[in-house]
Write an enzyme that holds these catalytic residues in place. Structure first.
Site, PDB file in Angstrom:
ATOM      1  N   SER A 268     -31.116  -8.348  84.253  1.00 27.94           N
ATOM      2  CA  SER A 268     -30.175  -8.431  83.136  1.00 27.94           C
ATOM      3  C   SER A 268     -29.622  -7.048  82.835  1.00 27.94           C
ATOM      4  O   SER A 268     -30.276  -6.032  83.111  1.00 27.94           O
ATOM      5  CB  SER A 268     -30.877  -8.972  81.883  1.00 27.94           C
ATOM      6  OG  SER A 268     -30.072  -8.824  80.734  1.00 27.94           O
TER       7      SER A 268
ATOM      8  N   ASN B 142     -35.310 -16.753  89.086  1.00 24.59           N
ATOM      9  CA  ASN B 142     -34.330 -16.873  88.008  1.00 24.59           C
ATOM     10  C   ASN B 142     -34.950 -17.212  86.655  1.00 24.59           C
ATOM     11  O   ASN B 142     -34.387 -16.880  85.614  1.00 24.59           O
ATOM     12  CB  ASN B 142     -33.304 -17.961  88.376  1.00 24.59           C
ATOM     13  CG  ASN B 142     -32.412 -18.319  87.208  1.00 24.59           C
ATOM     14  OD1 ASN B 142     -31.508 -17.567  86.839  1.00 24.59           O
ATOM     15  ND2 ASN B 142     -32.670 -19.479  86.600  1.00 24.59           N
TER      16      ASN B 142
ATOM     17  N   ARG C 168     -31.046 -25.567  84.606  1.00 27.65           N
ATOM     18  CA  ARG C 168     -29.975 -25.318  83.638  1.00 27.65           C
ATOM     19  C   ARG C 168     -29.351 -23.942  83.853  1.00 27.65           C
ATOM     20  O   ARG C 168     -29.908 -23.095  84.541  1.00 27.65           O
ATOM     21  CB  ARG C 168     -30.518 -25.406  82.212  1.00 27.65           C
ATOM     22  CG  ARG C 168     -31.020 -26.771  81.804  1.00 27.65           C
ATOM     23  CD  ARG C 168     -31.438 -26.813  80.351  1.00 27.65           C
ATOM     24  NE  ARG C 168     -32.564 -25.912  80.081  1.00 27.65           N
ATOM     25  CZ  ARG C 168     -33.023 -25.647  78.869  1.00 27.65           C
ATOM     26  NH1 ARG C 168     -32.450 -26.184  77.810  1.00 27.65           N
ATOM     27  NH2 ARG C 168     -34.045 -24.841  78.702  1.00 27.65           N
TER      28      ARG C 168
ATOM     29  N   ALA D  68     -37.707  -4.724  78.105  1.00 31.14           N
ATOM     30  CA  ALA D  68     -38.863  -4.216  78.849  1.00 31.14           C
ATOM     31  C   ALA D  68     -39.160  -5.090  80.061  1.00 31.14           C
ATOM     32  O   ALA D  68     -39.486  -4.598  81.144  1.00 31.14           O
ATOM     33  CB  ALA D  68     -40.083  -4.139  77.937  1.00 31.14           C
TER      34      ALA D  68
ATOM     35  N   TYR E  37     -37.552  -8.302  75.756  1.00 32.62           N
ATOM     36  CA  TYR E  37     -36.736  -8.771  76.873  1.00 32.62           C
ATOM     37  C   TYR E  37     -36.264  -7.608  77.747  1.00 32.62           C
ATOM     38  O   TYR E  37     -36.310  -7.669  78.981  1.00 32.62           O
ATOM     39  CB  TYR E  37     -35.535  -9.541  76.331  1.00 32.62           C
ATOM     40  CG  TYR E  37     -34.682 -10.199  77.389  1.00 32.62           C
ATOM     41  CD1 TYR E  37     -35.135 -11.311  78.077  1.00 32.62           C
ATOM     42  CD2 TYR E  37     -33.413  -9.704  77.692  1.00 32.62           C
ATOM     43  CE1 TYR E  37     -34.358 -11.921  79.044  1.00 32.62           C
ATOM     44  CE2 TYR E  37     -32.622 -10.309  78.646  1.00 32.62           C
ATOM     45  CZ  TYR E  37     -33.102 -11.413  79.327  1.00 32.62           C
ATOM     46  OH  TYR E  37     -32.319 -12.007  80.289  1.00 32.62           O
TER      47      TYR E  37
ATOM     48  N   LYS F 215     -37.057  -6.969  81.792  1.00 27.42           N
ATOM     49  CA  LYS F 215     -36.039  -6.829  82.834  1.00 27.42           C
ATOM     50  C   LYS F 215     -36.049  -5.438  83.467  1.00 27.42           C
ATOM     51  O   LYS F 215     -35.737  -5.271  84.648  1.00 27.42           O
ATOM     52  CB  LYS F 215     -34.665  -7.166  82.262  1.00 27.42           C
ATOM     53  CG  LYS F 215     -34.527  -8.636  81.882  1.00 27.42           C
ATOM     54  CD  LYS F 215     -34.885  -9.566  83.035  1.00 27.42           C
ATOM     55  CE  LYS F 215     -34.676 -11.032  82.694  1.00 27.42           C
ATOM     56  NZ  LYS F 215     -34.990 -11.924  83.831  1.00 27.42           N
TER      57      LYS F 215
ATOM     58  N   ASP G  61     -45.083 -24.445  86.178  1.00 25.27           N
ATOM     59  CA  ASP G  61     -45.215 -23.397  85.172  1.00 25.27           C
ATOM     60  C   ASP G  61     -45.523 -22.096  85.899  1.00 25.27           C
ATOM     61  O   ASP G  61     -46.652 -21.875  86.349  1.00 25.27           O
ATOM     62  CB  ASP G  61     -46.332 -23.735  84.191  1.00 25.27           C
ATOM     63  CG  ASP G  61     -46.417 -22.749  83.030  1.00 25.27           C
ATOM     64  OD1 ASP G  61     -45.770 -21.687  83.097  1.00 25.27           O
ATOM     65  OD2 ASP G  61     -47.144 -23.036  82.058  1.00 25.27           O
TER      66      ASP G  61
END
Length: 253
Positions: free
Chosen positions: A147, A95, A20, A162, A160, A164, A68
């Site tokens: 990001s 990704n 996705r 932290a 999040y 990235k 996973d």
């Protein structure tokens, strides 16, 4: 085709989180350039099947595997499965990622651990399984999806951000480590991209978010995928250890 004679044709690629959003576009672009692409997904088998069907209908070689990445042993088995079929791995795109936003005092342990386990440990697991293959080949390209949050913090995203920030540091350190084996490691740091994953953030931020983007619009998954493809191609062969921002000129105020 995005690039003329990109050098991607005939290569083997793995894309995590490929069913996705941004991952899906990365799979499609690499496959369109002629790569044999295996993408990993966690749960959405319907989306994975739809992507395989779409790509194969256009003559591309695409395979989906449920993996996973939080589990190191599962990553190792998945990489062996790809090798059994293709005998090499030339491109890895890390990704897969999750968001669990909350204010710091309100975070549950799961909201912290889920993000770090997927966004950081997952990258260590799959990259650790792939790098010995690339080292034997004496070549390869690893592209990590970071990001804008890794450098420009946002409210409710300490976990999040932290994760990235860790990926940015990981990218630079691994580039140094693997350069002698002719393996390049770079990252792409998207800003606000029009995906299902970012919908809640975009809806909450509204016009305030758009006001921080110099181009005045959200990015598209295809625009991120094009940069990933460039880094994987022969045109990106002299780029190593870089964090490339695809954010429309996102600024702090």
């Amino acid at each position: 085709m995005i690039f003329r004679d990109s050098g991607i044709g005939g290569k083997t690629a793995i894309v995590t989180g490929g069913s996705r959003g941004i991952g899906r576009e990365i799979v499609k672009v690499l496959a369109a350039e002629g790569a044999d692409v295996t993408f990993f997904y966690l749960q959405n088998s319907e989306a994975a099947e739809a992507l395989q069907t779409e790509c194969r209908a256009s003559g591309s070689e695409v395979t989906g595997l449920p993996v996973d990445i939080r589990n190191a042993e599962e990553c190792g088995r998945a990489v062996e499965s790809v090798l059994d079929r293709t005998d090499r791995i030339d491109i890895l795109v890390n990704n897969a990622g999750v968001i669990r936003d909350n204010l710091l005092p309100a975070f549950t342990e799961d909201e912290i651990s889920d993000v770090l386990a997927t966004n950081v440990l997952g990258v260590f697991h799959i990259t650790g399984a792939v790098t010995p293959v690339m080292m034997r080949q004496r070549g390869g390209a690893i592209i990590n999806i970071s990001s804008v949050s890794g450098e420009k913090g946002g409210r409710g995203q300490t976990n999040y951000a932290a994760s990235k920030g860790a990926i940015n540091a990981f990218t630079r350190a691994l580039a140094v480590e693997l350069a002698p084996r002719k393996i390049r490691v770079n990252a792409v740091a998207p800003g606000l991209i029009d995906t299902e994953m970012s919908r809640e953030v975009r809806e909450l931020a509204g016009e305030q978010a758009l006001g921080r983007i110099l181009l005045g619009r959200y990015g598209t998954p295809a625009e991120v995928a094009s940069v990933v493809c460039f880094l994987a191609s022969r045109y990106g062969e002299y780029i190593n250890g870089e964090i490339i921002h695809v954010d429309g000129g996102f600024k702090m105020e």
